[in-house]
Design a protein around this motif. Structure first.
Motif, PDB file in Angstrom:
ATOM      1  N   ALA A  16       0.891  -1.552   0.493  1.00 12.31           N
ATOM      2  CA  ALA A  16      -0.460   0.199  -0.149  1.00 12.31           C
ATOM      3  C   ALA A  16       1.213   0.954  -0.509  1.00 12.31           C
ATOM      4  CB  ALA A  16      -0.830   0.294   1.023  1.00 12.31           C
ATOM      5  N   VAL A  17       0.405   2.779  -0.446  1.00 15.13           N
ATOM      6  CA  VAL A  17       1.678   3.843  -0.554  1.00 15.13           C
ATOM      7  C   VAL A  17       1.451   4.355   0.945  1.00 15.13           C
ATOM      8  CG1 VAL A  17       1.224   6.080  -1.713  1.00 15.13           C
ATOM      9  CG2 VAL A  17       0.440   4.201  -3.444  1.00 15.13           C
ATOM     10  N   SER A  18       0.129   3.970   1.440  1.00 16.31           N
ATOM     11  CA  SER A  18       0.670   4.444   2.962  1.00 16.31           C
ATOM     12  C   SER A  18      -0.291   4.245   3.775  1.00 16.31           C
ATOM     13  CB  SER A  18      -0.213   6.457   2.805  1.00 16.31           C
ATOM     14  OG  SER A  18      -1.460   5.684   2.478  1.00 16.31           O
ATOM     15  N   VAL A  19      -0.290   4.247   4.848  1.00 15.26           N
ATOM     16  CA  VAL A  19      -1.063   3.578   6.308  1.00 15.26           C
ATOM     17  C   VAL A  19      -2.100   4.276   5.877  1.00 15.26           C
ATOM     18  CG1 VAL A  19      -0.331   5.105   8.122  1.00 15.26           C
ATOM     19  CG2 VAL A  19      -1.284   2.866   8.842  1.00 15.26           C
ATOM     20  N   GLU A  20      -3.185   5.447   4.864  1.00  9.86           N
ATOM     21  CA  GLU A  20      -4.271   5.731   5.542  1.00  9.86           C
ATOM     22  C   GLU A  20      -4.706   4.674   4.656  1.00  9.86           C
ATOM     23  OE1 GLU A  20      -5.453   8.499   6.049  1.00  9.86           O
ATOM     24  OE2 GLU A  20      -2.813   9.128   7.067  1.00  9.86           O
ATOM     25  N   PHE A  21      -6.590   5.022   4.958  1.00 10.96           N
ATOM     26  CA  PHE A  21      -7.637   3.865   4.591  1.00 10.96           C
ATOM     27  C   PHE A  21      -7.525   3.593   3.740  1.00 10.96           C
ATOM     28  CE2 PHE A  21     -12.069   2.571   3.812  1.00 10.96           C
ATOM     29  CZ  PHE A  21     -12.226   1.431   4.542  1.00 10.96           C
ATOM     30  N   ALA A  22      -7.758   4.654   2.792  1.00 10.62           N
ATOM     31  CA  ALA A  22      -8.318   4.140   0.856  1.00 10.62           C
ATOM     32  C   ALA A  22      -6.861   3.603   0.770  1.00 10.62           C
ATOM     33  CB  ALA A  22      -8.183   5.523   0.065  1.00 10.62           C
ATOM     34  N   ASP A  23      -6.086   4.165   0.590  1.00 12.65           N
ATOM     35  CA  ASP A  23      -4.960   2.835   0.260  1.00 12.65           C
ATOM     36  C   ASP A  23      -4.620   1.876   0.555  1.00 12.65           C
ATOM     37  OD1 ASP A  23      -3.170   4.939  -1.786  1.00 12.65           O
ATOM     38  OD2 ASP A  23      -2.152   5.691   0.764  1.00 12.65           O
ATOM     39  N   VAL A  24      -4.763   1.136   2.482  1.00  4.29           N
ATOM     40  CA  VAL A  24      -4.416  -0.002   2.662  1.00  4.29           C
ATOM     41  C   VAL A  24      -5.754  -0.664   1.658  1.00  4.29           C
ATOM     42  CG1 VAL A  24      -4.938  -1.668   4.628  1.00  4.29           C
ATOM     43  CG2 VAL A  24      -3.274   0.638   4.322  1.00  4.29           C
ATOM     44  N   SER A  25      -7.178  -0.073   1.883  1.00  8.91           N
ATOM     45  CA  SER A  25      -8.170  -1.140   1.512  1.00  8.91           C
ATOM     46  C   SER A  25      -8.017  -1.258  -0.283  1.00  8.91           C
ATOM     47  CB  SER A  25      -9.563   0.311   1.194  1.00  8.91           C
ATOM     48  OG  SER A  25     -10.680   0.018   1.124  1.00  8.91           O
ATOM     49  N   ALA A  26      -7.398  -0.338  -0.880  1.00  3.96           N
ATOM     50  CA  ALA A  26      -7.142  -0.295  -2.386  1.00  3.96           C
ATOM     51  C   ALA A  26      -6.170  -2.376  -2.491  1.00  3.96           C
ATOM     52  CB  ALA A  26      -6.682   0.190  -2.983  1.00  3.96           C
ATOM     53  N   ALA A  27      -5.327  -1.839  -1.574  1.00  3.26           N
ATOM     54  CA  ALA A  27      -4.080  -2.952  -1.980  1.00  3.26           C
ATOM     55  C   ALA A  27      -5.025  -3.933  -0.903  1.00  3.26           C
ATOM     56  CB  ALA A  27      -3.216  -2.875  -0.742  1.00  3.26           C
ATOM     57  N   VAL A  28      -5.629  -4.005  -0.353  1.00  2.00           N
ATOM     58  CA  VAL A  28      -6.760  -5.288   0.154  1.00  2.00           C
ATOM     59  C   VAL A  28      -6.929  -5.808  -0.898  1.00  2.00           C
ATOM     60  CG1 VAL A  28      -8.224  -6.408   1.784  1.00  2.00           C
ATOM     61  CG2 VAL A  28      -5.962  -4.989   2.311  1.00  2.00           C
ATOM     62  N   PRO A  40       2.337   0.774   5.331  1.00  2.20           N
ATOM     63  CA  PRO A  40       3.946   0.713   5.761  1.00  2.20           C
ATOM     64  C   PRO A  40       3.729   1.636   7.342  1.00  2.20           C
ATOM     65  CG  PRO A  40       2.764   2.330   3.333  1.00  2.20           C
ATOM     66  CD  PRO A  40       1.860   0.724   4.028  1.00  2.20           C
ATOM     67  N   ALA A  41       4.893   2.094   7.376  1.00  2.00           N
ATOM     68  CA  ALA A  41       5.562   2.882   8.224  1.00  2.00           C
ATOM     69  C   ALA A  41       4.133   3.806   8.647  1.00  2.00           C
ATOM     70  CB  ALA A  41       7.145   3.670   8.858  1.00  2.00           C
ATOM     71  N   GLY A  42       3.779   4.220   9.729  1.00  2.00           N
ATOM     72  CA  GLY A  42       3.118   5.357   9.906  1.00  2.00           C
ATOM     73  C   GLY A  42       1.907   5.835  10.388  1.00  2.00           C
ATOM     74  N   THR A  43       1.473   6.784  10.428  1.00  2.00           N
ATOM     75  CA  THR A  43       0.028   6.384  11.746  1.00  2.00           C
ATOM     76  C   THR A  43      -1.043   7.453  10.785  1.00  2.00           C
ATOM     77  OG1 THR A  43       1.531   7.359  13.609  1.00  2.00           O
ATOM     78  CG2 THR A  43      -0.756   7.757  13.669  1.00  2.00           C
ATOM     79  N   ALA A  44      -2.615   6.491  11.681  1.00  2.00           N
ATOM     80  CA  ALA A  44      -3.454   7.135  10.373  1.00  2.00           C
ATOM     81  C   ALA A  44      -4.909   7.305  11.228  1.00  2.00           C
ATOM     82  CB  ALA A  44      -3.794   6.291   8.824  1.00  2.00           C
ATOM     83  N   THR A  75       8.251  -1.549  19.194  1.00  2.00           N
ATOM     84  CA  THR A  75       8.185  -0.289  18.204  1.00  2.00           C
ATOM     85  C   THR A  75       7.518  -0.087  17.890  1.00  2.00           C
ATOM     86  OG1 THR A  75      10.432  -0.843  18.374  1.00  2.00           O
ATOM     87  CG2 THR A  75       9.922   1.062  17.054  1.00  2.00           C
ATOM     88  N   ASP A  76       6.365   0.696  17.719  1.00  2.00           N
ATOM     89  CA  ASP A  76       5.797   1.221  16.855  1.00  2.00           C
ATOM     90  C   ASP A  76       6.016   1.837  15.823  1.00  2.00           C
ATOM     91  OD1 ASP A  76       3.451   0.720  19.101  1.00  2.00           O
ATOM     92  OD2 ASP A  76       3.384   3.013  19.881  1.00  2.00           O
ATOM     93  N   GLY A  77       5.560   0.176  14.392  1.00  2.00           N
ATOM     94  CA  GLY A  77       5.986   1.101  12.878  1.00  2.00           C
ATOM     95  C   GLY A  77       4.507   1.932  12.441  1.00  2.00           C
ATOM     96  N   THR A  78       3.469   0.870  11.727  1.00  2.00           N
ATOM     97  CA  THR A  78       2.836   1.241  11.988  1.00  2.00           C
ATOM     98  C   THR A  78       1.358   1.012  12.857  1.00  2.00           C
ATOM     99  OG1 THR A  78       2.764  -0.314   9.726  1.00  2.00           O
ATOM    100  CG2 THR A  78       0.703   0.087  10.118  1.00  2.00           C
ATOM    101  N   VAL A  79       0.880   2.591  12.761  1.00  2.00           N
ATOM    102  CA  VAL A  79      -0.696   2.306  13.941  1.00  2.00           C
ATOM    103  C   VAL A  79      -1.936   2.919  13.381  1.00  2.00           C
ATOM    104  CG1 VAL A  79      -0.731   4.593  15.916  1.00  2.00           C
ATOM    105  CG2 VAL A  79       1.199   3.592  14.990  1.00  2.00           C
ATOM    106  N   ILE A  80      -2.396   2.655  13.823  1.00  2.00           N
ATOM    107  CA  ILE A  80      -3.795   2.972  13.550  1.00  2.00           C
ATOM    108  C   ILE A  80      -4.613   3.530  14.245  1.00  2.00           C
ATOM    109  CG2 ILE A  80      -5.948   2.380  12.123  1.00  2.00           C
ATOM    110  CD1 ILE A  80      -4.220  -0.434  11.282  1.00  2.00           C
ATOM    111  N   LEU A  81      -5.450   4.121  14.363  1.00  2.00           N
ATOM    112  CA  LEU A  81      -6.803   5.188  15.440  1.00  2.00           C
ATOM    113  C   LEU A  81      -7.923   5.152  15.039  1.00  2.00           C
ATOM    114  CD1 LEU A  81      -4.621   8.813  15.284  1.00  2.00           C
ATOM    115  CD2 LEU A  81      -3.832   6.278  16.714  1.00  2.00           C
ATOM    116  N   ASP A  82      -8.358   3.840  15.609  1.00  2.00           N
ATOM    117  CA  ASP A  82      -9.433   3.361  15.816  1.00  2.00           C
ATOM    118  C   ASP A  82     -10.990   4.764  16.287  1.00  2.00           C
ATOM    119  OD1 ASP A  82     -11.783   2.240  15.926  1.00  2.00           O
ATOM    120  OD2 ASP A  82     -11.860   1.703  18.442  1.00  2.00           O
ATOM    121  N   ASP A  83     -11.153   5.602  14.956  1.00  2.00           N
ATOM    122  CA  ASP A  83     -12.143   6.281  14.659  1.00  2.00           C
ATOM    123  C   ASP A  83     -13.456   6.241  13.827  1.00  2.00           C
ATOM    124  OD1 ASP A  83     -10.842   8.469  16.497  1.00  2.00           O
ATOM    125  OD2 ASP A  83      -9.472   9.245  14.999  1.00  2.00           O
ATOM    126  N   VAL A  84     -13.336   4.460  13.860  1.00  2.00           N
ATOM    127  CA  VAL A  84     -14.300   3.723  13.150  1.00  2.00           C
ATOM    128  C   VAL A  84     -15.960   4.688  14.043  1.00  2.00           C
ATOM    129  CG1 VAL A  84     -16.032   2.115  12.187  1.00  2.00           C
ATOM    130  CG2 VAL A  84     -13.668   2.883  12.325  1.00  2.00           C
TER     131      VAL A  84
END
Length: 198
Positions: A16-28, A40-44, A75-84
């Motif tokens: 996925a291009v980023s950890v953003e939902f749209a990018d991960v969803s597209a890769a899945v 990838p690493a990052g926070t979204a 070690t936090d690499g990929t961080v997903i914040l629960d805002d659903v």
């Protein structure tokens, strides 16, 4: 945009291009059984539910190191914040919903940190990760559940497998992992699997 490379003839690695939902969803969406989706690493902050209904690996960049469960280093690499947004239905309001109905599948989730988003009110009726089906080969590993305001994870139906090298830090005052194995050992609500030998 999604980057893709061939790892071997029968399985691909899709990044996925980023950890953003749209990018991960597209890769899945591009993945098929046996593929690995790299997050990838990052926070979204995710405000929509990711649905996985195939035998894939979802692999983030968080690491959990250690052999003693009381002394893991995360070690936090990929961080997903629960805002659903929460609803009365745990399935529809889950951050990640996995529908693993095939007994031959080997789904895996690894290397992801889940943290509380903007809603910090403790909630005992909804869940961050919700997996159901009849798959006996599910693995979740090297993940961190960090002070989530909801249940961390529910297994519903007869999903079985291994959970290892995961760290959960909670302060919401209720159960964090809920296993609802329908028919295991002739019992429901996970009673049969909880009391069985390893």
């Amino acid at each position: 945009m999604v980057l893709m490379s061939i790892a071997q003839a029968e399985a691909r690695i899709i990044t996925a291009v980023s950890v953003e939902f749209a990018d991960v969803s597209a890769a899945v969406a591009l993945a098929v059984d046996g593929d690995t989706v790299i997050v990838p690493a990052g926070t979204a902050s995710w405000t929509s539910r990711l649905t996985i209904a195939k035998s894939i690996t979802l692999q983030g960049q968080t690491t959990v190191v250690g052999t003693d469960p009381s002394n893991f280093t995360v070690t936090d690499g990929t961080v997903i914040l629960d805002d659903v947004p929460r609803t009365a239905d745990a399935r529809t309001s889950a951050l990640i919903y996995g529908s693993f109905f095939s007994a031959s599948w080997t789904p895996r989730m690894t290397g992801i940190t889940f943290k509380v988003g903007s809603d910090t009110t403790p909630d005992t009726t909804t869940v961050v990760l919700y997996f159901e089906g009849a798959c006996p080969n599910f693995r979740i590993d090297h993940c961190s559940f960090d002070r989530l305001a909801r249940y961390n994870m529910w297994l519903y139906g007869n999903v079985f497998g291994v959970m290892d090298h995961c760290v959960a830090v909670n302060n919401s005052g209720h159960e964090q992992f809920y296993f609802h194995h329908d028919t295991y050992g002739g019992h429901s609500f996970g009673d049969g699997s909880w009391t069985d030998d390893p």
